[in-house]
Design an enzyme around this catalytic site. Sequence first.
Site, PDB file in Angstrom:
ATOM      1  CE1 TYR A  63      -3.848  -2.216   0.155  1.00 31.04           C
ATOM      2  CE2 TYR A  63      -2.726  -3.283   1.997  1.00 31.04           C
ATOM      3  CZ  TYR A  63      -3.735  -3.275   1.045  1.00 31.04           C
ATOM      4  OH  TYR A  63      -4.619  -4.317   0.983  1.00 31.04           O
TER       5      TYR A  63
ATOM      6  CG  HIS B 180      -9.882  -1.060  -5.343  1.00 29.69           C
ATOM      7  ND1 HIS B 180     -10.393  -1.373  -4.111  1.00 29.69           N
ATOM      8  CD2 HIS B 180     -10.901  -1.173  -6.220  1.00 29.69           C
ATOM      9  CE1 HIS B 180     -11.676  -1.672  -4.245  1.00 29.69           C
ATOM     10  NE2 HIS B 180     -12.002  -1.556  -5.516  1.00 29.69           N
TER      11      HIS B 180
HETATM   12  O1  CA2 Z   1      -6.117  -1.678  -2.859  1.00 26.01           O
HETATM   13  C1  CA2 Z   1      -7.018  -1.179  -2.185  1.00 26.01           C
HETATM   14  O2  CA2 Z   1      -7.177   0.042  -2.055  1.00 26.01           O
HETATM   15  C2  CA2 Z   1      -7.961  -2.091  -1.397  1.00 26.01           C
HETATM   16  O3  CA2 Z   1      -9.274  -1.518  -1.466  1.00 26.01           O
HETATM   17  C3  CA2 Z   1      -7.462  -2.113   0.033  1.00 26.01           C
HETATM   18  C4  CA2 Z   1      -8.248  -3.063   0.916  1.00 26.01           C
HETATM   19  C5  CA2 Z   1      -8.356  -4.450   0.296  1.00 26.01           C
HETATM   20  O4  CA2 Z   1      -9.223  -5.263   1.083  1.00 26.01           O
HETATM   21  C6  CA2 Z   1      -8.896  -4.383  -1.123  1.00 26.01           C
HETATM   22  O5  CA2 Z   1      -8.912  -5.696  -1.679  1.00 26.01           O
HETATM   23  C7  CA2 Z   1      -8.027  -3.481  -1.986  1.00 26.01           C
HETATM   24  C8  CA2 Z   1      -7.569  -3.186   2.280  1.00 26.01           C
HETATM   25  C9  CA2 Z   1      -7.509  -1.885   3.021  1.00 26.01           C
HETATM   26  C10 CA2 Z   1      -6.687  -2.075   4.252  1.00 26.01           C
HETATM   27  O6  CA2 Z   1      -5.793  -1.020   4.322  1.00 26.01           O
HETATM   28  C11 CA2 Z   1      -4.643  -1.196   5.009  1.00 26.01           C
HETATM   29  C12 CA2 Z   1      -3.657  -0.312   4.699  1.00 26.01           C
HETATM   30  C13 CA2 Z   1      -2.452  -0.417   5.344  1.00 26.01           C
HETATM   31  C14 CA2 Z   1      -2.248  -1.383   6.299  1.00 26.01           C
HETATM   32  C15 CA2 Z   1      -3.254  -2.246   6.599  1.00 26.01           C
HETATM   33  C16 CA2 Z   1      -4.471  -2.153   5.963  1.00 26.01           C
END
Ligand code: CA2
Length: 150
Positions: free
Chosen positions: A24, A102
């Site tokens: 991320y 996303h």
């Molecule tokens: O890629 C994306 O933006 C997602 O929406 C992020 C979601 C995931 O479930 C989708 O499949 C794709 C997860 C968000 C969690 O965000 C975090 C960021 C940093 C550390 C932990 C969680």
Amino acid sequence: MPKTIYIINGPNLNLLGTREPEKYGHASLEDVEKLCRETAQRHDLEIEFRQSNHEGTIVDWIQEAHAKKAVGIVINPAGFTTTSVAILDAILAIAMPVVEVHITNIHAREEFRHRSYISKAAKAVICGFGIEGYALAIIGLAAVVGTKKG
Ligand code: CA2
């Protein structure tokens, strides 16, 4: 009257920049908000920037965007992407362009991340550009609502 767009972030995105940076990136949600404010300002748009870990709160905000006559929504539904008929129904109930964003390319990840309920109602979907996807979504909405500069 300035035109407003809502930028809605789903569960766990408050942790952005603190975990899994290899997926991320290092930017925090505060950095995303700053990027969105700068991008929106350049294109004569105001923003309401929100994050919640609760599905019903996100539904409430979509209805609020409609009630307040916002001109569009950028949404990263995060973990609710593949499960939430309630968020899909909230979007279907309003006549407003919604861009699904996303940070990661969900299609290059696990199979269960590929099928989005939200995509069924979204005007556009952007994934895989990291947090730049939010800026691209705002520029796309600015073009749709006629405020895009340059
Ligand atoms: O890629 C994306 O933006 C997602 O929406 C992020 C979601 C995931 O479930 C989708 O499949 C794709 C997860 C968000 C969690 O965000 C975090 C960021 C940093 C550390 C932990 C969680």
